[in-house]
Design a protein around this motif. Structure first.
Motif, PDB file in Angstrom:
ATOM      1  N   ASN A  17       0.863  -1.191   0.000  1.00 11.60           N
ATOM      2  CA  ASN A  17       0.000   0.000   0.000  1.00 11.60           C
ATOM      3  C   ASN A  17       0.889   1.227   0.000  1.00 11.60           C
ATOM      4  O   ASN A  17       2.094   1.138   0.203  1.00 11.60           O
ATOM      5  CB  ASN A  17      -0.930   0.014   1.221  1.00 11.60           C
ATOM      6  N   GLY A  18       0.293   2.379  -0.263  1.00 13.53           N
ATOM      7  CA  GLY A  18       1.073   3.602  -0.398  1.00 13.53           C
ATOM      8  C   GLY A  18       0.788   4.628   0.666  1.00 13.53           C
ATOM      9  O   GLY A  18       0.771   5.821   0.389  1.00 13.53           O
ATOM     10  N   LEU A  19       0.516   4.212   1.900  1.00 15.26           N
ATOM     11  CA  LEU A  19       0.237   5.171   2.950  1.00 15.26           C
ATOM     12  C   LEU A  19       1.507   5.883   3.388  1.00 15.26           C
ATOM     13  O   LEU A  19       2.590   5.319   3.394  1.00 15.26           O
ATOM     14  CB  LEU A  19      -0.406   4.469   4.161  1.00 15.26           C
ATOM     15  N   VAL A  20       1.357   7.152   3.755  1.00 15.39           N
ATOM     16  CA  VAL A  20       2.492   7.917   4.270  1.00 15.39           C
ATOM     17  C   VAL A  20       2.942   7.289   5.583  1.00 15.39           C
ATOM     18  O   VAL A  20       2.098   6.907   6.385  1.00 15.39           O
ATOM     19  CB  VAL A  20       2.055   9.378   4.484  1.00 15.39           C
ATOM     20  N   PRO A  21       4.237   7.175   5.853  1.00 16.14           N
ATOM     21  CA  PRO A  21       5.362   7.660   5.045  1.00 16.14           C
ATOM     22  C   PRO A  21       5.987   6.549   4.219  1.00 16.14           C
ATOM     23  O   PRO A  21       7.204   6.434   4.169  1.00 16.14           O
ATOM     24  CB  PRO A  21       6.320   8.172   6.107  1.00 16.14           C
ATOM     25  N   GLN A  22       5.162   5.720   3.648  1.00 14.56           N
ATOM     26  CA  GLN A  22       5.677   4.575   2.916  1.00 14.56           C
ATOM     27  C   GLN A  22       5.957   4.918   1.459  1.00 14.56           C
ATOM     28  O   GLN A  22       6.468   5.995   1.173  1.00 14.56           O
ATOM     29  CB  GLN A  22       4.722   3.400   3.078  1.00 14.56           C
ATOM     30  N   ALA A  23       5.586   4.066   0.539  1.00 15.54           N
ATOM     31  CA  ALA A  23       6.122   4.090  -0.815  1.00 15.54           C
ATOM     32  C   ALA A  23       6.223   5.444  -1.515  1.00 15.54           C
ATOM     33  O   ALA A  23       7.324   5.911  -1.767  1.00 15.54           O
ATOM     34  CB  ALA A  23       5.331   3.100  -1.657  1.00 15.54           C
ATOM     35  N   PRO A  24       5.133   6.148  -1.857  1.00 13.91           N
ATOM     36  CA  PRO A  24       5.273   7.271  -2.790  1.00 13.91           C
ATOM     37  C   PRO A  24       6.045   8.462  -2.252  1.00 13.91           C
ATOM     38  O   PRO A  24       6.941   8.966  -2.916  1.00 13.91           O
ATOM     39  CB  PRO A  24       3.820   7.666  -3.101  1.00 13.91           C
ATOM     40  N   VAL A  25       5.710   8.933  -1.059  1.00 15.19           N
ATOM     41  CA  VAL A  25       6.351  10.134  -0.527  1.00 15.19           C
ATOM     42  C   VAL A  25       7.834   9.888  -0.281  1.00 15.19           C
ATOM     43  O   VAL A  25       8.691  10.706  -0.638  1.00 15.19           O
ATOM     44  CB  VAL A  25       5.655  10.589   0.767  1.00 15.19           C
ATOM     45  N   HIS A  26       8.145   8.757   0.321  1.00 16.18           N
ATOM     46  CA  HIS A  26       9.546   8.463   0.626  1.00 16.18           C
ATOM     47  C   HIS A  26      10.346   8.244  -0.645  1.00 16.18           C
ATOM     48  O   HIS A  26      11.479   8.739  -0.774  1.00 16.18           O
ATOM     49  CB  HIS A  26       9.633   7.223   1.520  1.00 16.18           C
ATOM     50  N   THR A  27       9.787   7.536  -1.611  1.00 15.96           N
ATOM     51  CA  THR A  27      10.497   7.300  -2.866  1.00 15.96           C
ATOM     52  C   THR A  27      10.760   8.610  -3.589  1.00 15.96           C
ATOM     53  O   THR A  27      11.848   8.833  -4.142  1.00 15.96           O
ATOM     54  CB  THR A  27       9.681   6.351  -3.764  1.00 15.96           C
ATOM     55  N   ASP A  28       9.780   9.508  -3.583  1.00 12.19           N
ATOM     56  CA  ASP A  28       9.949  10.798  -4.237  1.00 12.19           C
ATOM     57  C   ASP A  28      11.051  11.618  -3.569  1.00 12.19           C
ATOM     58  O   ASP A  28      11.800  12.335  -4.226  1.00 12.19           O
ATOM     59  CB  ASP A  28       8.632  11.564  -4.216  1.00 12.19           C
ATOM     60  N   GLU A  60      18.378   4.585  -3.495  1.00 13.38           N
ATOM     61  CA  GLU A  60      17.727   3.576  -2.657  1.00 13.38           C
ATOM     62  C   GLU A  60      18.573   3.279  -1.426  1.00 13.38           C
ATOM     63  O   GLU A  60      19.766   2.986  -1.524  1.00 13.38           O
ATOM     64  CB  GLU A  60      17.512   2.295  -3.456  1.00 13.38           C
ATOM     65  N   GLN A  61      17.960   3.388  -0.279  1.00 17.62           N
ATOM     66  CA  GLN A  61      18.602   3.048   0.978  1.00 17.62           C
ATOM     67  C   GLN A  61      17.513   2.711   1.991  1.00 17.62           C
ATOM     68  O   GLN A  61      16.351   3.062   1.803  1.00 17.62           O
ATOM     69  CB  GLN A  61      19.484   4.189   1.476  1.00 17.62           C
ATOM     70  N   ARG A  62      17.894   2.014   3.026  1.00 15.27           N
ATOM     71  CA  ARG A  62      16.906   1.507   3.982  1.00 15.27           C
ATOM     72  C   ARG A  62      16.929   2.246   5.308  1.00 15.27           C
ATOM     73  O   ARG A  62      16.072   1.999   6.151  1.00 15.27           O
ATOM     74  CB  ARG A  62      17.150   0.014   4.238  1.00 15.27           C
ATOM     75  N   LEU A  63      17.899   3.152   5.482  1.00 12.00           N
ATOM     76  CA  LEU A  63      18.052   3.797   6.775  1.00 12.00           C
ATOM     77  C   LEU A  63      16.837   4.652   7.126  1.00 12.00           C
ATOM     78  O   LEU A  63      16.271   4.517   8.216  1.00 12.00           O
ATOM     79  CB  LEU A  63      19.317   4.656   6.796  1.00 12.00           C
ATOM     80  N   SER A  64      16.435   5.536   6.200  1.00 10.59           N
ATOM     81  CA  SER A  64      15.315   6.425   6.506  1.00 10.59           C
ATOM     82  C   SER A  64      14.020   5.644   6.704  1.00 10.59           C
ATOM     83  O   SER A  64      13.216   5.966   7.588  1.00 10.59           O
ATOM     84  CB  SER A  64      15.152   7.468   5.399  1.00 10.59           C
ATOM     85  N   ALA A  65      13.801   4.609   5.883  1.00 14.11           N
ATOM     86  CA  ALA A  65      12.597   3.799   6.046  1.00 14.11           C
ATOM     87  C   ALA A  65      12.607   3.081   7.396  1.00 14.11           C
ATOM     88  O   ALA A  65      11.569   2.958   8.058  1.00 14.11           O
ATOM     89  CB  ALA A  65      12.477   2.787   4.912  1.00 14.11           C
ATOM     90  N   PHE A  66      13.797   2.616   7.811  1.00 15.56           N
ATOM     91  CA  PHE A  66      13.914   1.936   9.098  1.00 15.56           C
ATOM     92  C   PHE A  66      13.643   2.893  10.255  1.00 15.56           C
ATOM     93  O   PHE A  66      12.947   2.553  11.212  1.00 15.56           O
ATOM     94  CB  PHE A  66      15.312   1.327   9.229  1.00 15.56           C
ATOM     95  N   VAL A  67      14.169   4.119  10.158  1.00 18.83           N
ATOM     96  CA  VAL A  67      13.948   5.115  11.203  1.00 18.83           C
ATOM     97  C   VAL A  67      12.474   5.487  11.283  1.00 18.83           C
ATOM     98  O   VAL A  67      11.903   5.635  12.378  1.00 18.83           O
ATOM     99  CB  VAL A  67      14.806   6.364  10.941  1.00 18.83           C
ATOM    100  N   MET A  68      11.819   5.625  10.115  1.00 21.45           N
ATOM    101  CA  MET A  68      10.388   5.942  10.116  1.00 21.45           C
ATOM    102  C   MET A  68       9.586   4.811  10.748  1.00 21.45           C
ATOM    103  O   MET A  68       8.607   5.045  11.461  1.00 21.45           O
ATOM    104  CB  MET A  68       9.900   6.214   8.691  1.00 21.45           C
ATOM    105  N   GLY A  69       9.995   3.568  10.476  1.00 16.02           N
ATOM    106  CA  GLY A  69       9.308   2.441  11.085  1.00 16.02           C
ATOM    107  C   GLY A  69       9.441   2.444  12.596  1.00 16.02           C
ATOM    108  O   GLY A  69       8.484   2.176  13.326  1.00 16.02           O
ATOM    109  N   LEU A  70      10.661   2.762  13.085  1.00 21.35           N
ATOM    110  CA  LEU A  70      10.864   2.861  14.536  1.00 21.35           C
ATOM    111  C   LEU A  70      10.034   3.998  15.126  1.00 21.35           C
ATOM    112  O   LEU A  70       9.490   3.871  16.237  1.00 21.35           O
ATOM    113  CB  LEU A  70      12.348   3.089  14.848  1.00 21.35           C
ATOM    114  N   ALA A  71       9.933   5.110  14.402  1.00 22.31           N
ATOM    115  CA  ALA A  71       9.140   6.238  14.884  1.00 22.31           C
ATOM    116  C   ALA A  71       7.664   5.865  14.986  1.00 22.31           C
ATOM    117  O   ALA A  71       6.971   6.217  15.946  1.00 22.31           O
ATOM    118  CB  ALA A  71       9.324   7.443  13.968  1.00 22.31           C
ATOM    119  N   LEU A  72       7.163   5.121  13.984  1.00 23.53           N
ATOM    120  CA  LEU A  72       5.766   4.676  14.032  1.00 23.53           C
ATOM    121  C   LEU A  72       5.537   3.737  15.214  1.00 23.53           C
ATOM    122  O   LEU A  72       4.508   3.801  15.890  1.00 23.53           O
ATOM    123  CB  LEU A  72       5.401   3.971  12.719  1.00 23.53           C
ATOM    124  N   LEU A  73       6.525   2.864  15.436  1.00 20.12           N
ATOM    125  CA  LEU A  73       6.413   1.951  16.566  1.00 20.12           C
ATOM    126  C   LEU A  73       6.419   2.736  17.883  1.00 20.12           C
ATOM    127  O   LEU A  73       5.667   2.431  18.816  1.00 20.12           O
ATOM    128  CB  LEU A  73       7.569   0.945  16.539  1.00 20.12           C
TER     129      LEU A  73
END
Length: 225
Positions: A17-28, A60-73
């Protein structure tokens, strides 16, 4: 949704799915764009320079996505939930307004509407919609508008629980009915960039055999291009 996103992250596949802060906003945000000028000659001999923006690469990198995931948690923990309850609801409304505007601005429906309303001299020569008759674009927009109106209408009634069923019902509509009104070439242009995106097709394991391609092959018009 949380479980599916977790599984997608572990398997390193596109998010479902494309919910913030996932696929579209982060990829852009991690995409590198290049702007060039498209010189279009006019009838008076002058040229009209129009900017053409292209995506060059994605850092492409996983650091920001990982940090956002921790923030959501973290926001789901007790202390932070108390803090979140002190935030005015209007502030959240403003956030969703900005996110919604961004979605409308980059929507395929909006882009097609702007193309139809724009003067021909302001249309870049590289615009794919130039290959599709304007009446076909209006017809395609009509189908999209019908789908939006139907889903919004049912969501305002007691039958709102059946909302996903209606979304799924749009699949056979696109699969069986629309190829009768549009050629394979027209659908490839009108469906893009969402349905024909390389990322979307990769998440499906490759491009499926579309009914409009089969119809075109039977008529001798060639396969997908």
């Amino acid at each position: 949704m949380g479980c599916s996103c977790f599984g997608a992250g572990v398997l390193n596949i596109p998010l479902p799915n494309g919910l913030v802060p996932q696929a579209p906003v982060h990829t852009d945000s991690v995409t590198v764009y290049s702007t060039s000028l498209d010189a279009k000659p006019l009838e008076d001999g002058t040229k009209l320079n129009q900017p053409v923006v292209r995506a060059v690469e994605v850092k492409e990198q996983r650091l920001s996505a990982f940090v956002m995931g921790l923030a959501l948690l973290g926001t789901m923990t007790g202390p932070l939930l108390v803090v979140l309850h002190t935030i005015p609801r209007g502030l959240f409304g403003g956030v969703f307004f900005v996110v919604g505007y961004g979605g409308l601005e980059g929507s395929g429906i909006t882009k097609k509407m702007l193309y139809l309303l724009r003067e021909p001299r302001f249309v870049p020569s590289t615009e794919p919609l130039l290959c599709v008759p304007r009446r076909k674009i209006w017809q395609y927009l009509g189908w999209q508008g019908l789908g939006i109106a139907t889903t919004v209408a049912i969501s305002q009634t007691i039958a709102a629980i059946g909302f996903p069923v209606l979304i799924i019902a749009l699949i056979p509509l696109r699969w069986m009915l629309m190829p009768r009104f549009f050629s394979a070439h027209e659908l490839r242009i009108l469906d893009s960039p969402t349905a024909t995106s390389d990322v979307v097709l990769a998440s499906m394991g490759g491009r499926p055999s579309m009914p409009e391609d089969r119809i075109a092959a039977e008529k001798g018009e060639g396969g997908p291009g």
